[in-house]
Motif scaffolding. Structure first.
Motif, short mmCIF file in Angstrom:
data_model
loop_
_atom_site.label_atom_id
_atom_site.label_comp_id
_atom_site.label_asym_id
_atom_site.label_seq_id
_atom_site.Cartn_x
_atom_site.Cartn_y
_atom_site.Cartn_z
N LEU A 1 0.79 -1.30 -0.07
CA LEU A 1 0.11 0.01 -0.14
C LEU A 1 0.81 1.23 0.15
CD1 LEU A 1 -2.90 -0.80 2.69
CD2 LEU A 1 -2.90 -0.73 -0.03
N SER A 2 1.93 1.16 0.83
CA SER A 2 2.81 2.42 0.80
C SER A 2 3.53 2.69 -0.51
CB SER A 2 4.19 1.91 1.76
OG SER A 2 5.13 3.52 1.73
N ALA A 3 3.98 1.47 -1.20
CA ALA A 3 4.24 1.59 -2.62
C ALA A 3 3.15 2.20 -3.44
CB ALA A 3 4.67 0.30 -3.23
N TYR A 4 1.96 1.76 -3.49
CA TYR A 4 0.87 2.61 -4.38
C TYR A 4 0.69 3.76 -4.10
CZ TYR A 4 -3.58 2.48 -6.93
OH TYR A 4 -4.46 2.56 -7.89
N PHE A 5 0.51 4.43 -3.02
CA PHE A 5 0.29 5.74 -2.70
C PHE A 5 1.49 6.54 -3.12
CE2 PHE A 5 -2.63 3.89 0.72
CZ PHE A 5 -3.83 4.50 -0.15
N ILE A 6 2.78 6.17 -2.93
CA ILE A 6 3.98 7.00 -3.37
C ILE A 6 3.96 7.05 -4.66
CG2 ILE A 6 6.38 7.00 -3.34
CD1 ILE A 6 6.34 6.02 -0.22
N LEU A 7 3.56 5.94 -5.51
CA LEU A 7 3.63 5.80 -6.80
C LEU A 7 2.45 6.71 -7.56
CD1 LEU A 7 4.62 1.99 -7.36
CD2 LEU A 7 6.24 4.08 -7.88
N ALA A 8 1.57 6.70 -6.78
CA ALA A 8 0.29 7.61 -7.36
C ALA A 8 0.90 9.06 -7.50
CB ALA A 8 -1.01 7.56 -6.44
N ALA A 9 1.77 9.51 -6.38
CA ALA A 9 2.02 10.75 -6.16
C ALA A 9 3.17 10.97 -7.51
CB ALA A 9 2.63 11.07 -5.08
N ASN A 10 3.87 10.00 -7.45
CA ASN A 10 4.90 10.13 -8.70
C ASN A 10 4.26 10.06 -9.95
OD1 ASN A 10 6.97 8.51 -10.62
ND2 ASN A 10 8.22 9.75 -8.96
N SER A 11 3.49 9.29 -10.11
CA SER A 11 2.79 9.24 -11.31
C SER A 11 2.20 10.41 -11.95
CB SER A 11 1.70 8.02 -11.34
OG SER A 11 2.42 6.76 -11.41
N PHE A 12 1.49 11.11 -10.74
CA PHE A 12 0.98 12.71 -11.09
C PHE A 12 2.09 13.53 -11.67
CE2 PHE A 12 0.25 17.25 -10.00
CZ PHE A 12 -0.64 17.26 -10.48
N PHE B 1 -9.79 12.88 -6.84
CA PHE B 1 -8.78 12.20 -6.23
C PHE B 1 -8.59 10.78 -6.79
CE2 PHE B 1 -7.34 9.90 -2.35
CZ PHE B 1 -6.06 10.10 -2.31
N MET B 2 -9.95 10.35 -7.25
CA MET B 2 -9.77 8.89 -7.96
C MET B 2 -8.98 8.86 -9.44
SD MET B 2 -11.30 6.67 -5.83
CE MET B 2 -10.59 7.53 -4.70
N ALA B 3 -9.11 10.07 -9.85
CA ALA B 3 -8.41 10.09 -11.14
C ALA B 3 -6.67 10.05 -10.74
CB ALA B 3 -8.72 11.54 -11.84
N VAL B 4 -6.45 10.64 -9.63
CA VAL B 4 -4.93 10.67 -9.41
C VAL B 4 -4.35 9.20 -9.13
CG1 VAL B 4 -3.33 11.67 -7.62
CG2 VAL B 4 -4.94 13.07 -8.69
N LEU B 5 -5.45 8.45 -8.29
CA LEU B 5 -4.99 7.19 -7.61
C LEU B 5 -5.16 6.34 -8.71
CD1 LEU B 5 -7.10 6.87 -4.18
CD2 LEU B 5 -4.63 7.29 -4.71
N PHE B 6 -5.80 6.57 -9.76
CA PHE B 6 -6.15 5.36 -10.68
C PHE B 6 -5.55 6.05 -12.25
CE2 PHE B 6 -9.22 4.07 -7.61
CZ PHE B 6 -8.80 3.09 -7.27
N ASN B 7 -4.56 7.08 -12.03
CA ASN B 7 -3.95 7.61 -13.31
C ASN B 7 -3.58 6.22 -14.12
OD1 ASN B 7 -1.91 8.75 -15.12
ND2 ASN B 7 -1.18 10.13 -13.45
N LYS B 8 -3.46 6.34 -15.22
CA LYS B 8 -3.09 5.22 -16.30
C LYS B 8 -1.72 4.69 -16.25
CE LYS B 8 -2.61 7.75 -20.87
NZ LYS B 8 -3.10 7.79 -22.35
#
Length: 493
Positions: free
Chosen positions: A138-149, A170-177
């Motif tokens: 989960l930690s990886a997911y949230f950090i990668l969501a920030a980086n993917s933005f 926020f969902m668009a940020v979390l599920f960025n392609k």
């Protein structure tokens, strides 16, 4: 060097250093949880010994990853306050989830696992390490969501009055392609790394015991145990590597879509080309203005970027001409004024990243990963049918194996971040506009020197502890004390 260059160097040093520990933490937590669960299910002493041994190595690594990771977030306010002000509403949200949810899962349940032997029921105790692993993922997911933005900004709206990007979805940020393919790529690479570490340390102990000439029932059991750990590590490495390859292939196509300059830089491709080849080796000009391929695989770059061996991949020269208008039009559509476009979107240094570093980091990432796969396959073959290894060459494989995927991960992140330049947030904020305006070069020099020396000292501690517990090996088996039914939990002050 000015404050901008120094701030970039400092963030690169601390980030690369921190990420040496992250993939090991994710990968090894799953393997420790697996062995602990196997002990609870089958009562095989080998599984408990391996769970505790790998668990100690995991905890050493986790501690260093924790300490070095905290510094990362401080730097956003220290050296990159303009960036934090500009996109803090968006970038801070997934980081807050990481700290409040994932980090507390990891730290709380790791404490329960470390101190829970004989104090909590066995099944619950084994579950705590699975929860630690879930926390790391989960930690990886949230950090990668920030980086993917930062790689592909979505889910925001620009406020021209405040000059800030604000959260809109926020969902668009979390599920960025970009996030949806980056996450499996990074996590499978972490499993590959964890498997490689387990394989390397177990292979070292197996070979050392095999060449020692010692005999006896206990030695035979230890040999079988270390062989078991070696083979599981090799299997995890190979299976995870397949996941890395598949997710990396998808990631390449998305990267070509959202960051075409990064794909062009990865190949040093200057002219737009159909059936673009992938070069295994290229000799380029020192200033990165041209490249001469030496060894090429026809059509492979087109396949990596488009899914077709005859697909068109845009070159650096064309992108230098088209990107300025494209990104400016996007900024206008988002509501930026011309002055804000000039401030945030238009890079003073041009639109091209560092080509030599992008090119070689891409190849180091892949090359080290393929070598790790070859070593894992060789170990599985050499240890088939109950065999052990004794030749000197296996010692060097044991030493190199944990390092190969660790450095492959590092080079992958260097490519990811260098290829995005000259933007902090691609097409939305340049790196030059994100640095703190009130932090001087001397300030950054002082903090960078202090952190680098501190990290160097921590590295010595990490390596000594890791090697000491590796050489010590698994502790002799001791039957855990059962939890008494009338035991009570008590507070300690």
């Amino acid at each position: 060097m000015d404050a901008l260059d120094l701030a970039r160097w400092q963030f690169a040093i601390t980030t690369v250093y921190h990420f040496l520990f992250v993939p090991i933490t994710i990968g090894m937590s799953a393997i420790v949880a697996w062995y602990h669960t196997q002990w609870v299910r089958n009562r095989n002493p080998e599984d408990l010994r391996l769970a505790k041994w790998f668990g100690k190595l995991f905890v050493i690594n986790f501690a260093l990853g924790l300490v070095t990771g905290i510094v990362q977030e401080f730097q956003f306010g220290m050296n990159w306050s303009s960036y934090s002000r500009f996109v803090g509403d968006i970038f801070g949200a997934p980081l807050a989830f990481e700290a409040l949810l994932a980090f507390f899962l990891e730290s709380t349940f790791l404490g329960l696992w470390i101190f829970g032997w004989g104090r909590i029921p066995e099944k619950l105790h084994a579950a705590t390490m699975w929860i630690v692993h879930i926390g790391t993922v989960l930690s990886a997911y949230f950090i990668l969501a920030a980086n993917s933005f930062m790689q592909h900004p979505v889910g925001y709206k620009f406020n021209p009055e405040t000059g800030r990007a604000e959260m809109a979805d926020f969902m668009a940020v979390l599920f960025n392609k970009v996030q949806l393919v980056t996450f499996p790529h990074v996590v499978t690479a972490a499993y590959m790394t964890g498997g490689a570490v387990v394989m390397g340390v177990a292979l070292y102990k197996m070979r050392k015991l095999a060449v020692s000439g010692e005999k006896g029932e206990g030695v035979s059991r230890d040999l079988a145990m270390y062989r078991k750990g070696t083979r599981l590590g090799a299997i995890v490495t190979l299976v995870a590597a397949l996941g890395v390859i598949i997710s990396g292939d998808i990631q390449g196509k998305i990267m070509t879509d959202v960051q075409p300059m990064k794909m062009a830089a990865a190949e040093g491709l200057y002219e737009t080309t159909s059936s673009a080849p992938f070069s295994v080796l290229t000799i380029g000009a020192l200033d990165g203005s041209s490249a001469t391929p030496i060894i090429e695989v026809p059509g492979l770059l087109s396949f990596l970027g488009t899914g077709s061996f005859s697909g068109e991949v845009k070159g650096i020269n064309e992108l230098k001409e088209t990107l300025p208008k494209q990104l400016s039009d996007q900024a206008r559509a988002a509501g930026m004024t011309e002055a804000q476009i000039e401030e945030y979107v238009t890079p003073a240094a041009g639109y091209v990243p560092n080509i030599p570093l992008s090119y070689w980091s891409f190849r180091f990432m892949m090359g080290l990963g393929f070598i790790a796969m070859a070593f894992a396959a060789a170990v599985l073959w050499a240890t088939r049918k109950g065999q052990y290894v004794t030749k000197k060459g296996w010692f060097w494989i044991a030493v190199l194996m944990p390092l190969l995927p660790v450095f492959a991960n590092s080079w992958g992140w260097i490519f990811t971040e260098i290829g995005r330049q000259p933007w902090l947030v691609y097409g939305l904020q340049t790196t030059q506009s994100g640095v703190s305006q009130v932090v001087s070069a001397s300030n950054v020099w002082i903090s960078m020197i202090v952190f680098t020396l501190l990290y160097g000292a921590l590295a010595v501690v990490e390596v000594k502890l890791f090697l000491a517990y590796t050489k010590k090996g698994a502790e002799p088996f001791e039957e855990p004390e059962p939890v008494e039914a009338d035991d009570e939990l008590q507070f300690s002050y």
